[in-house]
Design a protein around this motif. Structure first.
Motif, PDB file in Angstrom:
ATOM      1  N   PHE A 115       0.830  -1.202   0.000  1.00 27.70           N
ATOM      2  CA  PHE A 115       0.000   0.000   0.000  1.00 27.70           C
ATOM      3  C   PHE A 115       0.867   1.255   0.000  1.00 27.70           C
ATOM      4  CE2 PHE A 115      -2.435   3.168   2.575  1.00 27.70           C
ATOM      5  CZ  PHE A 115      -3.444   3.405   1.663  1.00 27.70           C
ATOM      6  N   TYR A 116       1.902   1.270   0.818  1.00 26.10           N
ATOM      7  CA  TYR A 116       2.765   2.450   0.876  1.00 26.10           C
ATOM      8  C   TYR A 116       3.568   2.636  -0.420  1.00 26.10           C
ATOM      9  CZ  TYR A 116       2.017   4.238   5.576  1.00 26.10           C
ATOM     10  OH  TYR A 116       1.468   4.835   6.683  1.00 26.10           O
ATOM     11  N   VAL A 117       3.969   1.543  -1.042  1.00 18.57           N
ATOM     12  CA  VAL A 117       4.650   1.661  -2.340  1.00 18.57           C
ATOM     13  C   VAL A 117       3.721   2.315  -3.354  1.00 18.57           C
ATOM     14  CG1 VAL A 117       5.600   0.370  -4.294  1.00 18.57           C
ATOM     15  CG2 VAL A 117       6.219  -0.275  -1.950  1.00 18.57           C
ATOM     16  N   ALA A 118       2.479   1.832  -3.417  1.00 15.88           N
ATOM     17  CA  ALA A 118       1.505   2.391  -4.356  1.00 15.88           C
ATOM     18  C   ALA A 118       1.205   3.856  -4.044  1.00 15.88           C
ATOM     19  CB  ALA A 118       0.218   1.567  -4.315  1.00 15.88           C
ATOM     20  N   MET A 119       1.069   4.165  -2.772  1.00 15.58           N
ATOM     21  CA  MET A 119       0.777   5.551  -2.385  1.00 15.58           C
ATOM     22  C   MET A 119       1.964   6.472  -2.652  1.00 15.58           C
ATOM     23  SD  MET A 119      -2.321   5.987  -1.164  1.00 15.58           S
ATOM     24  CE  MET A 119      -2.369   7.212   0.144  1.00 15.58           C
ATOM     25  N   ALA A 120       3.175   5.957  -2.446  1.00 15.70           N
ATOM     26  CA  ALA A 120       4.366   6.763  -2.734  1.00 15.70           C
ATOM     27  C   ALA A 120       4.411   7.148  -4.207  1.00 15.70           C
ATOM     28  CB  ALA A 120       5.628   6.001  -2.340  1.00 15.70           C
ATOM     29  N   PHE A 121       3.972   6.232  -5.078  1.00 15.73           N
ATOM     30  CA  PHE A 121       3.893   6.592  -6.502  1.00 15.73           C
ATOM     31  C   PHE A 121       2.771   7.589  -6.749  1.00 15.73           C
ATOM     32  CE2 PHE A 121       1.665   6.179 -10.505  1.00 15.73           C
ATOM     33  CZ  PHE A 121       2.668   6.576 -11.386  1.00 15.73           C
ATOM     34  N   PHE A 122       1.609   7.339  -6.159  1.00 14.03           N
ATOM     35  CA  PHE A 122       0.455   8.177  -6.478  1.00 14.03           C
ATOM     36  C   PHE A 122       0.687   9.644  -6.135  1.00 14.03           C
ATOM     37  CE2 PHE A 122      -3.631  10.182  -5.432  1.00 14.03           C
ATOM     38  CZ  PHE A 122      -4.260  10.043  -6.655  1.00 14.03           C
ATOM     39  N   VAL A 123       1.426   9.932  -5.063  1.00 10.70           N
ATOM     40  CA  VAL A 123       1.649  11.333  -4.672  1.00 10.70           C
ATOM     41  C   VAL A 123       2.980  11.859  -5.204  1.00 10.70           C
ATOM     42  CG1 VAL A 123       0.235  11.097  -2.598  1.00 10.70           C
ATOM     43  CG2 VAL A 123       2.718  10.710  -2.456  1.00 10.70           C
ATOM     44  N   SER A 124       3.619  11.133  -6.091  1.00 13.21           N
ATOM     45  CA  SER A 124       4.937  11.531  -6.596  1.00 13.21           C
ATOM     46  C   SER A 124       4.821  12.603  -7.684  1.00 13.21           C
ATOM     47  CB  SER A 124       5.670  10.315  -7.167  1.00 13.21           C
ATOM     48  OG  SER A 124       5.037   9.894  -8.378  1.00 13.21           O
ATOM     49  N   PRO A 125       5.902  13.323  -7.951  1.00 14.68           N
ATOM     50  CA  PRO A 125       5.894  14.275  -9.070  1.00 14.68           C
ATOM     51  C   PRO A 125       5.610  13.621 -10.412  1.00 14.68           C
ATOM     52  CG  PRO A 125       7.702  14.766  -7.572  1.00 14.68           C
ATOM     53  CD  PRO A 125       7.109  13.468  -7.108  1.00 14.68           C
ATOM     54  N   VAL A 126       5.972  12.340 -10.579  1.00 18.91           N
ATOM     55  CA  VAL A 126       5.639  11.648 -11.826  1.00 18.91           C
ATOM     56  C   VAL A 126       4.133  11.540 -11.974  1.00 18.91           C
ATOM     57  CG1 VAL A 126       5.738   9.433 -13.035  1.00 18.91           C
ATOM     58  CG2 VAL A 126       7.794  10.375 -11.990  1.00 18.91           C
ATOM     59  N   SER A 127       3.444  11.188 -10.900  1.00 17.49           N
ATOM     60  CA  SER A 127       1.982  11.134 -10.928  1.00 17.49           C
ATOM     61  C   SER A 127       1.387  12.511 -11.207  1.00 17.49           C
ATOM     62  CB  SER A 127       1.450  10.589  -9.596  1.00 17.49           C
ATOM     63  OG  SER A 127       0.052  10.686  -9.517  1.00 17.49           O
ATOM     64  N   LEU A 128       2.060  13.541 -10.739  1.00 17.90           N
ATOM     65  CA  LEU A 128       1.586  14.911 -10.964  1.00 17.90           C
ATOM     66  C   LEU A 128       1.552  15.251 -12.449  1.00 17.90           C
ATOM     67  CD1 LEU A 128       0.756  17.291  -9.077  1.00 17.90           C
ATOM     68  CD2 LEU A 128       3.079  18.175  -9.395  1.00 17.90           C
ATOM     69  N   MET A 129       2.380  14.564 -13.233  1.00 22.47           N
ATOM     70  CA  MET A 129       2.397  14.804 -14.677  1.00 22.47           C
ATOM     71  C   MET A 129       1.094  14.345 -15.335  1.00 22.47           C
ATOM     72  SD  MET A 129       6.299  13.469 -15.404  1.00 22.47           S
ATOM     73  CE  MET A 129       6.200  13.612 -17.193  1.00 22.47           C
ATOM     74  N   PHE A 130       0.338  13.503 -14.658  1.00 26.08           N
ATOM     75  CA  PHE A 130      -0.880  12.943 -15.241  1.00 26.08           C
ATOM     76  C   PHE A 130      -2.070  13.896 -15.054  1.00 26.08           C
ATOM     77  CE2 PHE A 130       1.865   9.410 -15.239  1.00 26.08           C
ATOM     78  CZ  PHE A 130       1.347   8.420 -16.056  1.00 26.08           C
ATOM     79  N   VAL A 131      -1.947  15.066 -15.637  1.00 24.44           N
ATOM     80  CA  VAL A 131      -3.056  16.023 -15.667  1.00 24.44           C
ATOM     81  C   VAL A 131      -3.429  16.374 -17.101  1.00 24.44           C
ATOM     82  CG1 VAL A 131      -2.605  17.015 -13.399  1.00 24.44           C
ATOM     83  CG2 VAL A 131      -1.452  17.971 -15.404  1.00 24.44           C
ATOM     84  N   ILE A 132      -2.670  15.872 -18.054  1.00 20.73           N
ATOM     85  CA  ILE A 132      -2.938  16.117 -19.466  1.00 20.73           C
ATOM     86  C   ILE A 132      -3.048  14.769 -20.167  1.00 20.73           C
ATOM     87  CG2 ILE A 132      -1.954  16.990 -21.619  1.00 20.73           C
ATOM     88  CD1 ILE A 132      -0.717  19.258 -20.024  1.00 20.73           C
ATOM     89  N   THR A 133      -4.116  14.569 -20.905  1.00 21.46           N
ATOM     90  CA  THR A 133      -4.304  13.312 -21.616  1.00 21.46           C
ATOM     91  C   THR A 133      -3.597  13.387 -22.972  1.00 21.46           C
ATOM     92  OG1 THR A 133      -6.389  12.811 -20.526  1.00 21.46           O
ATOM     93  CG2 THR A 133      -5.974  11.705 -22.619  1.00 21.46           C
ATOM     94  N   ALA A 134      -2.507  12.671 -23.077  1.00 27.00           N
ATOM     95  CA  ALA A 134      -1.742  12.602 -24.320  1.00 27.00           C
ATOM     96  C   ALA A 134      -1.397  11.142 -24.575  1.00 27.00           C
ATOM     97  CB  ALA A 134      -0.475  13.453 -24.209  1.00 27.00           C
TER      98      ALA A 134
END
Length: 511
Positions: A115-134
């Motif tokens: 769970f913490y591994v998944a959450m660490a990804f979800f709040v990461s700057p890489v996840s932050l890039m997922f605001v534009i659908t390309a």
């Protein structure tokens, strides 16, 4: 129990176990990410892909068609930018669930650690890039879900999951060719482990994937080998060796994987991917086989080309699985570090959005209003056939001005040439054309292809002047010689070893 119900049953108590600080960081991250989704202006590439969705095809000039197909399906519900972007937002959540699912395929796995591994990804700057659908966000979504389905198929020896894996991995291939490296890694994993899993599951998945590959080959064969030429020839023509690119790429990987996470993994992880037999979970082995080929290929590519931030995106989430070797305290620290980093980045970007024109380089300031004040620009443009000088402004204006008859004029760029299919300059010979020109210095270049110009300055906002140009008597012969011929030679001429393909561009302009 289905996957969704299993996840729900697992995640509720795990969420309840988070500290108040961890929950607050999660919600602040979600709110700021949603704000970015709403406040970042429409980008040219984003508009370009939305237009793909409004013109469903077997393929498009730059890339295979999956992002266009996805946006087309979403467009059946609503034609709204925030709705389109919601796919990227939800894809990052789905990817986090995939990471949790992969780690918990092993019945002995510690669910809290997963769970913490998944959450660490979800709040990461890489996840932050997922605001534009390309195409990159669509690629990562289909690729990661495909890897999860393949892992489920192998562990349960399930034909159903193999079919699902083939479907999602096939769609990953139709998102971007980078998926081929993931598919190669999965094939190698299957060969190495065939005594354990047999051939049935890999063959079923491979058969489905090959149907998608065949679709793309058919498109290329009937469309000038567009995707092949763009991705393997046009984009690499200006390459030159520069070792600095390698260092920049490696540094970028550290940032994308989280500097703290990389430090912890190197110093404290209970296993190392470089020690034989240290990775005992088949899902982790599968993830490395799926993720590493692309990263290794990009090391070679970086010797002669700068690597874009989005290029390794497909592999980064899979490498997050390596953090399962960290102890609980360090995983919590990684989660907090990633969340704080993302919050700082998001807050900075949101603060800069109102001042985007001030922070842009001088050479780009004149273009900014096209994207930040698009409605005001549209109000000054006629609802008729119109030409711009680049695909980015063409796509943005076509979408916001709701004008399907906006095209690209005088472009030598290798990027965004989908409009080549939609306009026939030969048929426009001698006609008067209306052009939108954003820079005064380009007026002289435009004049070469007309007998006379009538120029009307327009000001969508104070301090920004664009030009609405009426070109009298379009000179097709000059345009063919100076624009279309070099474009054909650079971007539409296939190497001799490829079979001769149907090419409308060649036929249309008699090359």
């Amino acid at each position: 129990m289905t996957s969704s119900s299993r996840f729900s049953a697992d995640l509720a108590p795990l969420w309840a176990g988070l500290s108040n600080l961890e929950k607050r960081l999660f919600w602040v991250f979600v709110v700021l990410k949603a704000a970015l989704l709403m406040w970042i202006p429409l980008t040219g590439d984003e508009a370009y892909f939305i237009l793909w969705g409004q013109d469903v095809s077997l393929g498009y000039y730059d890339h295979p068609p999956a992002v266009g197909w996805m946006l087309s399906v979403m467009g059946l519900v609503a034609d709204n930018l925030y709705w389109y972007r919601s796919f990227a937002f939800m894809a990052s959540a789905a990817i986090a669930l995939v990471l949790y699912g992969l780690l918990t395929l092993d019945p002995q796995a510690d669910k809290k650690t997963a769970f913490y591994v998944a959450m660490a990804f979800f709040v990461s700057p890489v996840s932050l890039m997922f605001v534009i659908t390309a195409n990159d966000t669509v690629l990562v979504f289909f690729g990661l879900v495909g890897v999860y389905a393949f892992a489920r198929a192998l562990s349960a020896q399930s034909i159903g999951w193999a079919l699902i894996a083939g479907l999602f991995l096939g769609m990953a291939f139709l998102s971007k060719y980078f998926a081929a490296f993931m598919l190669t890694g999965l094939l190698i994993f299957s060969v190495v482990n065939f005594r354990r899993y047999g051939w049935k599951i890999p063959l079923v998945a491979a058969f489905i994937v090959l149907l998608f590959v065949a679709e793309n080959l058919y498109f290329n064969y009937t469309h000038c080998w567009n995707n092949i030429l763009f991705n393997f020839f046009s984009r690499t023509r200006e390459s030159q060796v520069d070792p600095v690119n390698v260092m920049l790429y490696l540094g970028m990987l550290v940032l994308m994987l989280s500097p703290l996470g990389v430090y912890y993994a190197v110093r404290y992880a209970q296993f190392s991917p470089f020690k034989a037999g240290s990775l005992t979970q088949p899902a982790l082995q599968l993830a490395l086989y799926a993720g590493l080929p692309l990263l290794l290929v990009l090391v070679l590519v970086s010797l002669s080309n700068p690597i874009g931030l989005h290029w390794p995106l497909l592999s980064i989430p899979l490498l997050y699985l390596l953090y399962v070797g960290l102890n609980p305290a360090r995983l919590k620290s990684l989660y907090v570090f990633n969340a704080l980093s993302s919050i700082l980045i998001a807050a900075t970007l949101l603060a800069l959005v109102p001042f985007v024109e001030q922070v842009l380089p001088k050479s780009q300031k004149s273009q900014a209003a096209i994207y930040t004040e698009t409605q005001k620009v549209c109000a000054l443009l006629p609802q008729q056939r119109l030409f711009t000088l680049d695909y980015s402004s063409q796509s943005t204006l076509a979408y916001y001005c709701e004008n399907d008859d906006i095209h690209v004029f005088m472009s030598h760029s290798k990027y965004g040439r989908e409009d080549d299919k939609k306009i026939d300059f030969k048929a426009l010979n001698g006609q008067d054309l209306t052009l939108f020109v954003s820079r005064e210095k380009d007026l002289k270049k435009v004049a070469e292809y007309f007998s006379d110009l009538a120029v009307k300055p327009i000001q969508p906002i104070e301090g920004v002047t664009y030009y609405l140009v009426t070109g009298k008597g379009f000179d097709y012969a000059a345009y063919r010689n100076k624009i279309l011929k070099p474009v054909y030679e650079q971007y539409y001429t296939a190497p001799d070893w490829l079979p001769e393909a149907e090419c409308r561009f060649k036929q249309k302009y008699n090359f």
